[in-house]
Design an enzyme around this catalytic site. Structure first.
Site, PDB file in Angstrom:
ATOM      1  N   LEU A  72       1.026  -1.303   0.038  1.00  0.00           N
ATOM      2  CA  LEU A  72      -0.264  -0.123   0.029  1.00  0.00           C
ATOM      3  C   LEU A  72       0.967   1.204  -0.071  1.00  0.00           C
ATOM      4  O   LEU A  72       1.811   1.338   0.813  1.00  0.00           O
ATOM      5  CB  LEU A  72      -0.880  -0.087   1.210  1.00  0.00           C
ATOM      6  N   ARG A 130       4.399   8.261  -2.485  1.00  0.00           N
ATOM      7  CA  ARG A 130       5.784   8.537  -2.040  1.00  0.00           C
ATOM      8  C   ARG A 130       6.555   7.650  -3.304  1.00  0.00           C
ATOM      9  O   ARG A 130       7.050   6.567  -2.551  1.00  0.00           O
ATOM     10  CB  ARG A 130       5.726   7.737  -0.551  1.00  0.00           C
ATOM     11  N   ASN A 139      -9.270   6.804  -0.763  1.00  0.00           N
ATOM     12  CA  ASN A 139      -8.316   6.775  -0.056  1.00  0.00           C
ATOM     13  C   ASN A 139      -8.602   6.019   1.272  1.00  0.00           C
ATOM     14  O   ASN A 139      -9.235   6.373   2.170  1.00  0.00           O
ATOM     15  CB  ASN A 139      -7.317   8.013   0.408  1.00  0.00           C
ATOM     16  N   ARG A 162      -5.928  -2.243   1.569  1.00  0.00           N
ATOM     17  CA  ARG A 162      -4.744  -3.277   1.730  1.00  0.00           C
ATOM     18  C   ARG A 162      -5.115  -4.507   1.787  1.00  0.00           C
ATOM     19  O   ARG A 162      -4.470  -5.511   1.408  1.00  0.00           O
ATOM     20  CB  ARG A 162      -4.097  -2.888   3.122  1.00  0.00           C
ATOM     21  N   GLU A 220      -6.145  -0.771  10.929  1.00  0.00           N
ATOM     22  CA  GLU A 220      -6.657  -1.935   9.810  1.00  0.00           C
ATOM     23  C   GLU A 220      -5.711  -3.209  10.443  1.00  0.00           C
ATOM     24  O   GLU A 220      -6.350  -4.259  10.228  1.00  0.00           O
ATOM     25  CB  GLU A 220      -6.534  -1.543   8.386  1.00  0.00           C
ATOM     26  N   ASP A 221      -4.454  -2.809  10.812  1.00  0.00           N
ATOM     27  CA  ASP A 221      -3.984  -4.106  11.166  1.00  0.00           C
ATOM     28  C   ASP A 221      -4.500  -4.926  12.572  1.00  0.00           C
ATOM     29  O   ASP A 221      -4.334  -5.978  12.571  1.00  0.00           O
ATOM     30  CB  ASP A 221      -2.563  -3.872  11.460  1.00  0.00           C
ATOM     31  N   ARG A 274      -5.599   4.218  18.476  1.00  0.00           N
ATOM     32  CA  ARG A 274      -5.538   2.745  18.722  1.00  0.00           C
ATOM     33  C   ARG A 274      -6.257   2.166  19.915  1.00  0.00           C
ATOM     34  O   ARG A 274      -6.750   1.211  19.813  1.00  0.00           O
ATOM     35  CB  ARG A 274      -4.129   2.104  18.457  1.00  0.00           C
TER      36      ARG A 274
END
Length: 535
Positions: free
Chosen positions: A284, A288, A339, A344, A448-449, A492
């Site tokens: 993802l 950059r 976005n 991912r 998301e993780d 988080r």
């Protein structure tokens, strides 16, 4: 009759307040309306179900009604009768959700129930509710269960999972990768032989009633038989055949003057080098380009790499004059609708492998580290296997959960900024997991993780596996990451507590199990040597 004692409360009714439901002559009748019975069961931990007295009957409609009502409200069914056959008992593991006690042992029931721990009760109530929601709650679920049961018995593969169509962004490639010595990242450690011959074709379905056999490593003392990805769901209406692995066993050659012992047989038993048994890198990125190009160049010559899918998360397209590196495998740049970090985990149709290596565009891992992690995942395909470990903790003063990234001997999460997982989990994350969780990820642009770790631990009831890297996870020359901001951790904390509410419990499990290779010779501070490491 209501019996009260210091050891608990037991409710036994011998008379009905209204006309009982019609029943068999040898079974207890159903009393009251369904709503009244459910209200009573909501206050109960267990529900006693007495099977018909006729030994020729394996179950009756009255017993089935009591069973389903208990599962619906989360009471643990206690079935009294040794001849009973619960629904689909050859497919479902009822011992994880109910207790079956022979009638001659009725005097021991009270002691058996009191011997169950609170954690066992919670697991049984949760599993019972899962069985009811998945297989018995609606007419559609019952119909799908019957079809899945028939399909499983006659070995017809399930329909393929839903995939996300990838809209490719055209790009130019041709820049030779690996010319810069700083980008050469093959590692100086030899983790054993790698298949050097070109990949050979994956096995095909030759008949519509056969399952493709995928060899995977199994030690000589393993129990024979199939290994299912999800132990709590032996069969599933939407479970693809690719998500089940059937062990065919592997022979072992004696050590001596003959061939063997080099590791080649081990590699072949893990899956070999067929394309489906390789892995796909999903990266993802967001505007950059220089960081992304450096990360892609480091993948040049990586063994078992099938393809790289770059998820372009920006509405602004890449520069037209950007020259992408040639790393020996296809690089597909996928355009997204918005976005979102959830992108991912979309199950892109371009991913043709079971294994996905999710990696950030600023992550810096050596080839030998990636290969070691891939080998570990091949032996634990139902787990998340990755490098950066984190854990959750209970905040006693505030009575809430906390996210913690400090060094610890324990972990309960592996961040998906560098982790392997099965493609099926991408499908579950995108289309099955509650939408409210994905909405919160979009709201905070974070977590998301954590959501993926919650999902996998909820399904498997297993913690992730951390493989120890050589302290090279972050790219030293990359820009400042968002995770360094204090607000990142506060968000988080909120995510973990919201996810717990969404699941109804805390699915994350602690572990001290970490896998390391003796070849890495990982450096441990002297005060951290008490942590458990398995080599």
């Amino acid at each position: 009759m209501l019996h009260k004692s210091e050891e608990g409360r037991i409710l036994v009714e011998f008379t009905c307040k209204n006309q009982p439901k019609p029943s068999l002559p040898t079974e207890w009748a159903l009393c009251g309306e369904r709503e009244d019975r459910l209200e009573l069961l909501k206050l109960s931990t267990f529900a006693l179900i007495i099977t018909p007295g006729d030994p020729r009957l394996v179950i009756s409609s009255g017993c089935a009604t009591r069973l389903f009502e208990a599962l619906e409200v989360g009471a643990v069914p206690v079935v009294l009768g040794e001849q009973v056959q619960l629904p689909y008992q050859d497919m479902l593991q009822w011992n994880e959700a109910a207790l079956v006690v022979p009638k001659p042992r009725v005097t021991e029931v009270h002691f058996l129930l009191r011997s169950l721990s609170d954690s066992d009760l919670l697991a049984m109530r949760r599993q019972g509710r899962f069985l009811w929601e998945t297989y018995f709650s609606t007419a559609d679920s019952i119909f799908n269960t019957v079809l899945a049961m028939i399909r499983t018995r006659i070995q017809i593969p399930a329909a393929p999972i839903r995939e996300e169509a990838a809209a490719e962004i055209p790009h130019r490639s041709g820049k030779a990768a690996g010319t810069d010595p700083n980008m050469a990242d093959n590692g100086d450690l030899d983790l054993g032989p790698v298949e050097t011959e070109p990949p050979y074709a994956s096995p095909r379905y030759l008949r519509n009633f056969t399952l493709t056999v995928t060899d995977f490593y199994r030690s000589w003392n393993s129990a024979p038989g199939p290994f299912h990805l999800f132990p709590h769901t032996p069969f599933d209406p939407v479970l693809p055949s690719e998500a089940k692995f059937l062990g065919s066993g592997t022979g072992f050659r004696p050590i001596g003057g003959g061939a063997g012992g080099s590791g080649k047989e081990f590699q072949a038993a893990l899956g070999g080098n067929v394309p489906r048994e390789q892995f796909t890198v999903v990266m993802l990125t967001y505007e950059r380009e220089e960081v992304l190009m450096n990360s892609l160049e480091r993948l040049n010559g990586l063994p078992y790499l099938n393809k790289v899918v770059v998820v372009w998360n920006s509405p602004k397209l890449p520069s037209e004059d950007l020259l992408w590196p040639d790393i020996g495998v296809p690089i597909m740049v996928v355009r997204t609708e918005k976005n979102s970090l959830n992108n991912r985990f979309l199950p892109w149709n371009e991913i043709e492998t079971e294994a996905i290596l999710s990696i950030d565009d600023d992550a810096h891992l050596r080839h030998d580290e990636i290969m070691f992690g891939f080998r570990v995942w091949r032996e634990a395909r139902d787990r998340i296997v990755g490098f950066p470990g984190r854990y959750h903790a209970w905040d006693i003063p505030h009575q809430s959960w906390l996210y913690n990234s400090n060094y610890s001997c324990e972990l309960s999460m592996v961040l998906t900024g560098a982790a392997f997982f099965h493609k099926y989990y991408a499908y579950l994350y995108s289309y099955v997991m509650p939408q409210a969780i994905r909405d919160m990820v979009d709201e905070y642009i974070n977590c998301e993780d954590i959501a993926m770790n919650f999902l996998v631990s909820h399904i498997t009831r297993k913690p992730p596996i951390k493989v120890t890297s050589r302290w090279t996870f972050r790219c030293p020359g990359c820009p400042q990451a968002l995770s360094h901001d204090d607000s990142h951790f506060h968000e988080r904390h909120k995510c973990i507590n919201f996810f717990v509410k969404a699941y109804g419990y805390m699915p994350l499990l602690y572990t001290q199990f970490m896998v390391d290779s003796v070849l890495f010779k990982t450096r441990l501070p002297h005060d951290k040597t008490k942590c458990f490491k398995f080599i």
